[in-house]
Motif scaffolding. Structure first.
Motif, PDB file in Angstrom:
ATOM      1  N   GLU A  19       0.764  -1.018  -0.054  1.00  0.00           N
ATOM      2  CA  GLU A  19       0.078  -0.053  -0.015  1.00  0.00           C
ATOM      3  C   GLU A  19       0.896   1.201   0.133  1.00  0.00           C
ATOM      4  O   GLU A  19       0.756   2.196  -0.621  1.00  0.00           O
ATOM      5  CB  GLU A  19      -0.973  -0.038   1.321  1.00  0.00           C
ATOM      6  CG  GLU A  19      -2.116  -0.928   1.139  1.00  0.00           C
ATOM      7  CD  GLU A  19      -2.789  -1.249   2.669  1.00  0.00           C
ATOM      8  OE1 GLU A  19      -3.836  -1.474   2.425  1.00  0.00           O
ATOM      9  OE2 GLU A  19      -2.132  -0.765   3.505  1.00  0.00           O
ATOM     10  N   SER A  20       1.825   1.130   0.948  1.00  0.00           N
ATOM     11  CA  SER A  20       2.688   2.272   0.900  1.00  0.00           C
ATOM     12  C   SER A  20       3.326   2.758  -0.701  1.00  0.00           C
ATOM     13  O   SER A  20       3.656   3.760  -1.047  1.00  0.00           O
ATOM     14  CB  SER A  20       3.900   2.218   1.878  1.00  0.00           C
ATOM     15  OG  SER A  20       4.766   3.128   2.179  1.00  0.00           O
ATOM     16  N   ALA A  21       3.822   1.565  -1.599  1.00  0.00           N
ATOM     17  CA  ALA A  21       4.601   1.843  -2.366  1.00  0.00           C
ATOM     18  C   ALA A  21       3.466   2.388  -3.523  1.00  0.00           C
ATOM     19  O   ALA A  21       4.180   3.219  -4.151  1.00  0.00           O
ATOM     20  CB  ALA A  21       5.220   0.128  -2.978  1.00  0.00           C
ATOM     21  N   THR A  22       2.422   1.907  -3.375  1.00  0.00           N
ATOM     22  CA  THR A  22       1.213   2.271  -4.236  1.00  0.00           C
ATOM     23  C   THR A  22       1.065   3.882  -4.128  1.00  0.00           C
ATOM     24  O   THR A  22       1.133   4.685  -4.986  1.00  0.00           O
ATOM     25  CB  THR A  22      -0.061   1.480  -4.414  1.00  0.00           C
ATOM     26  OG1 THR A  22       0.392   0.411  -4.759  1.00  0.00           O
ATOM     27  CG2 THR A  22      -0.895   2.369  -5.150  1.00  0.00           C
ATOM     28  N   HIS A  23       1.087   4.244  -2.843  1.00  0.00           N
ATOM     29  CA  HIS A  23       0.868   5.720  -2.333  1.00  0.00           C
ATOM     30  C   HIS A  23       2.002   6.664  -3.004  1.00  0.00           C
ATOM     31  O   HIS A  23       1.879   7.596  -3.598  1.00  0.00           O
ATOM     32  CB  HIS A  23       0.865   5.881  -0.991  1.00  0.00           C
ATOM     33  CG  HIS A  23      -0.513   5.228  -0.387  1.00  0.00           C
ATOM     34  ND1 HIS A  23      -0.381   4.747   1.065  1.00  0.00           N
ATOM     35  CD2 HIS A  23      -1.656   4.961  -0.865  1.00  0.00           C
ATOM     36  CE1 HIS A  23      -1.736   4.483   1.151  1.00  0.00           C
ATOM     37  NE2 HIS A  23      -2.339   4.366   0.084  1.00  0.00           N
ATOM     38  N   LEU A  24       3.241   6.336  -2.659  1.00  0.00           N
ATOM     39  CA  LEU A  24       4.481   6.834  -2.814  1.00  0.00           C
ATOM     40  C   LEU A  24       4.646   7.223  -4.486  1.00  0.00           C
ATOM     41  O   LEU A  24       4.923   8.206  -4.745  1.00  0.00           O
ATOM     42  CB  LEU A  24       5.783   6.317  -2.434  1.00  0.00           C
ATOM     43  CG  LEU A  24       5.798   6.179  -0.843  1.00  0.00           C
ATOM     44  CD1 LEU A  24       6.782   5.317  -0.263  1.00  0.00           C
ATOM     45  CD2 LEU A  24       5.930   7.559  -0.149  1.00  0.00           C
ATOM     46  N   LEU A  25       4.498   5.966  -5.242  1.00  0.00           N
ATOM     47  CA  LEU A  25       4.565   6.276  -6.563  1.00  0.00           C
ATOM     48  C   LEU A  25       3.435   7.079  -7.146  1.00  0.00           C
ATOM     49  O   LEU A  25       3.813   7.854  -8.229  1.00  0.00           O
ATOM     50  CB  LEU A  25       4.500   4.794  -7.429  1.00  0.00           C
ATOM     51  CG  LEU A  25       5.677   3.932  -7.052  1.00  0.00           C
ATOM     52  CD1 LEU A  25       5.598   2.674  -7.647  1.00  0.00           C
ATOM     53  CD2 LEU A  25       6.922   4.696  -7.418  1.00  0.00           C
ATOM     54  N   ARG A  26       2.297   7.017  -6.608  1.00  0.00           N
ATOM     55  CA  ARG A  26       1.457   7.871  -7.021  1.00  0.00           C
ATOM     56  C   ARG A  26       1.618   9.391  -6.782  1.00  0.00           C
ATOM     57  O   ARG A  26       1.622  10.263  -7.531  1.00  0.00           O
ATOM     58  CB  ARG A  26      -0.012   7.662  -6.328  1.00  0.00           C
ATOM     59  CG  ARG A  26      -1.199   8.579  -6.653  1.00  0.00           C
ATOM     60  CD  ARG A  26      -2.355   8.089  -6.023  1.00  0.00           C
ATOM     61  NE  ARG A  26      -2.831   6.978  -6.315  1.00  0.00           N
ATOM     62  CZ  ARG A  26      -3.027   5.888  -5.388  1.00  0.00           C
ATOM     63  NH1 ARG A  26      -2.687   6.259  -4.151  1.00  0.00           N
ATOM     64  NH2 ARG A  26      -3.470   4.966  -5.753  1.00  0.00           N
ATOM     65  N   VAL A  27       2.336   9.742  -5.557  1.00  0.00           N
ATOM     66  CA  VAL A  27       2.708  11.091  -5.050  1.00  0.00           C
ATOM     67  C   VAL A  27       3.872  11.210  -6.258  1.00  0.00           C
ATOM     68  O   VAL A  27       3.823  12.642  -6.692  1.00  0.00           O
ATOM     69  CB  VAL A  27       3.232  11.198  -3.642  1.00  0.00           C
ATOM     70  CG1 VAL A  27       3.968  12.360  -3.476  1.00  0.00           C
ATOM     71  CG2 VAL A  27       1.970  10.811  -2.861  1.00  0.00           C
ATOM     72  N   ILE A  28       4.807  10.738  -6.360  1.00  0.00           N
ATOM     73  CA  ILE A  28       5.932  10.860  -7.266  1.00  0.00           C
ATOM     74  C   ILE A  28       5.376  11.082  -8.788  1.00  0.00           C
ATOM     75  O   ILE A  28       5.773  12.202  -9.389  1.00  0.00           O
ATOM     76  CB  ILE A  28       7.065   9.768  -7.477  1.00  0.00           C
ATOM     77  CG1 ILE A  28       7.692   9.616  -6.154  1.00  0.00           C
ATOM     78  CG2 ILE A  28       7.924  10.048  -8.534  1.00  0.00           C
ATOM     79  CD1 ILE A  28       8.616   8.351  -6.155  1.00  0.00           C
ATOM     80  N   GLY A  29       4.561  10.448  -9.220  1.00  0.00           N
ATOM     81  CA  GLY A  29       3.747  10.685 -10.433  1.00  0.00           C
ATOM     82  C   GLY A  29       3.182  12.109 -10.547  1.00  0.00           C
ATOM     83  O   GLY A  29       3.172  12.719 -11.517  1.00  0.00           O
ATOM     84  N   GLY A  30       2.739  12.607  -9.380  1.00  0.00           N
ATOM     85  CA  GLY A  30       2.006  13.763  -9.596  1.00  0.00           C
ATOM     86  C   GLY A  30       2.667  15.229  -9.235  1.00  0.00           C
ATOM     87  O   GLY A  30       2.304  16.094  -9.393  1.00  0.00           O
ATOM     88  N   LEU A  31       4.177  14.935  -9.039  1.00  0.00           N
ATOM     89  CA  LEU A  31       4.892  16.140  -8.774  1.00  0.00           C
ATOM     90  C   LEU A  31       5.242  16.980  -9.772  1.00  0.00           C
ATOM     91  O   LEU A  31       5.647  16.392 -10.873  1.00  0.00           O
ATOM     92  CB  LEU A  31       6.153  15.513  -7.748  1.00  0.00           C
ATOM     93  CG  LEU A  31       6.224  14.814  -6.660  1.00  0.00           C
ATOM     94  CD1 LEU A  31       7.614  14.457  -6.182  1.00  0.00           C
ATOM     95  CD2 LEU A  31       5.407  15.757  -5.386  1.00  0.00           C
ATOM     96  N   THR A  32       5.218  18.204  -9.551  1.00  0.00           N
ATOM     97  CA  THR A  32       5.745  19.251 -10.708  1.00  0.00           C
ATOM     98  C   THR A  32       6.904  19.612 -10.165  1.00  0.00           C
ATOM     99  O   THR A  32       7.467  19.815  -9.053  1.00  0.00           O
ATOM    100  CB  THR A  32       4.641  20.347 -10.648  1.00  0.00           C
ATOM    101  OG1 THR A  32       4.744  21.069  -9.447  1.00  0.00           O
ATOM    102  CG2 THR A  32       3.195  19.904 -10.768  1.00  0.00           C
ATOM    103  N   ARG A  33       7.475  20.393 -11.405  1.00  0.00           N
ATOM    104  CA  ARG A  33       8.903  20.892 -11.278  1.00  0.00           C
ATOM    105  C   ARG A  33       8.977  22.036 -10.128  1.00  0.00           C
ATOM    106  O   ARG A  33       9.911  22.342  -9.332  1.00  0.00           O
ATOM    107  CB  ARG A  33       9.381  21.424 -12.492  1.00  0.00           C
ATOM    108  CG  ARG A  33      11.032  21.973 -12.360  1.00  0.00           C
ATOM    109  CD  ARG A  33      11.698  21.112 -11.978  1.00  0.00           C
ATOM    110  NE  ARG A  33      13.158  21.725 -11.835  1.00  0.00           N
ATOM    111  CZ  ARG A  33      13.571  22.187 -10.676  1.00  0.00           C
ATOM    112  NH1 ARG A  33      12.670  22.313  -9.503  1.00  0.00           N
ATOM    113  NH2 ARG A  33      14.741  22.668 -10.597  1.00  0.00           N
ATOM    114  N   GLU A  34       7.838  22.594  -9.943  1.00  0.00           N
ATOM    115  CA  GLU A  34       7.710  23.877  -9.076  1.00  0.00           C
ATOM    116  C   GLU A  34       7.913  23.252  -7.450  1.00  0.00           C
ATOM    117  O   GLU A  34       7.862  24.147  -6.527  1.00  0.00           O
ATOM    118  CB  GLU A  34       6.393  24.928  -9.390  1.00  0.00           C
ATOM    119  CG  GLU A  34       6.555  25.602 -10.543  1.00  0.00           C
ATOM    120  CD  GLU A  34       6.512  24.450 -11.755  1.00  0.00           C
ATOM    121  OE1 GLU A  34       6.875  24.967 -12.819  1.00  0.00           O
ATOM    122  OE2 GLU A  34       5.806  23.468 -11.620  1.00  0.00           O
TER     123      GLU A  34
END
Length: 244
Positions: free
Chosen positions: A214-229
């Motif tokens: 579950e944690s891995a799924t959450h973290l990869l989702r966060v990474i995928g949504g990050l912006t350069r800003e």
């Protein structure tokens, strides 16, 4: 496929791949199929499925980090690097309830793994990441590393090591904005995960305790949504920013 914003490049790297979250991240990335090769780095590499290459690394030993980076460099640009290694307790190391319990040798060990280790990984892996095109360098931090969010005290070594890690990541983001303008640097708080690290403090499953998967799924989702800003900041497992 995983979130399309994870990063670009033929290789993804997970450091600390023998831990609960690290193993789950490797498995999720391998299942996603976004990278030609997944590198699973740990002190004692274990056999991995097809498409995952194990490598030895000791993040407290720069020669070991350099050797791993040389091997990684043969695979082409690294689009995603996640440092999932860390220490909270172990032989001679335990979170301090009060300042009188602080042990300098134990604190130095915690800093070596939690702060200096990710810094050394960044030193030798960032040059392998593309100068153009989205890529991500992330490291597991912790909410208790937030100075502004510290209301309970205690845990001196762990709190301080994660606060220092957050500053390393922030400083790296400032530098790489010039050298790698599309690179995103981030700290990630995985929440409380059912692993050996948290077991002494949350021994029983319950609300707010995630499995490594579950944690891995959450973290990869966060990474995928990050912006350069957002580079240089720390985010919780649900994508919410954590104050410095």
């Amino acid at each position: 496929m995983n979130a399309p914003g994870l990063g670009r490049g033929p290789a993804a790297v997970v450091v600390g791949a023998s831990g609960g979250v690290g193993r789950a991240l490797v498995a999720a990335l391998a299942a996603g199929g976004d990278y030609d090769t997944i590198f699973a780095l740990s002190r004692t590499p274990a056999p991995q499925p097809d498409g995952v290459r194990p490598l030895a690394i000791d993040v407290t030993d720069e020669e070991s980090v350099m050797a791993a980076a040389r091997d990684l460099g043969e695979a082409g640009p690294v689009g995603l690097a996640i440092v999932a290694s860390g220490i909270l307790h172990g032989p001679g190391i335990a979170p301090e309830k009060a300042i009188r319990a602080l042990d300098p040798a134990a604190m130095a060990r915690v800093f070596a793994v939690n702060t200096l280790g990710p810094a050394l990984v960044a030193k030798h892996l960032v040059p392998l990441m593309p100068r153009r095109g989205r890529s991500v360098f992330a490291a597991l931090s912790a909410r208790v590393g937030s100075i502004g969010d510290n209301r309970l005290g205690g845990w001196y070594a762990y709190r301080a090591s994660k606060a220092a890690l957050n500053q390393v990541l922030r400083t790296l983001a400032v530098e790489t904005a010039r050298t790698h303008p599309d690179l995103i640097v981030a700290g990630l708080h995985p929440g409380t995960v059912q692993t050996a690290l948290s077991q002494p403090f949350r021994p029983e499953p319950g609300p707010g305790l995630f499995t490594p998967e579950e944690s891995a799924t959450h973290l990869l989702r966060v990474i995928g949504g990050l912006t350069r800003e957002e580079s240089g900041r720390v985010f919780a497992w649900d994508g919410q920013p954590i104050p410095p």
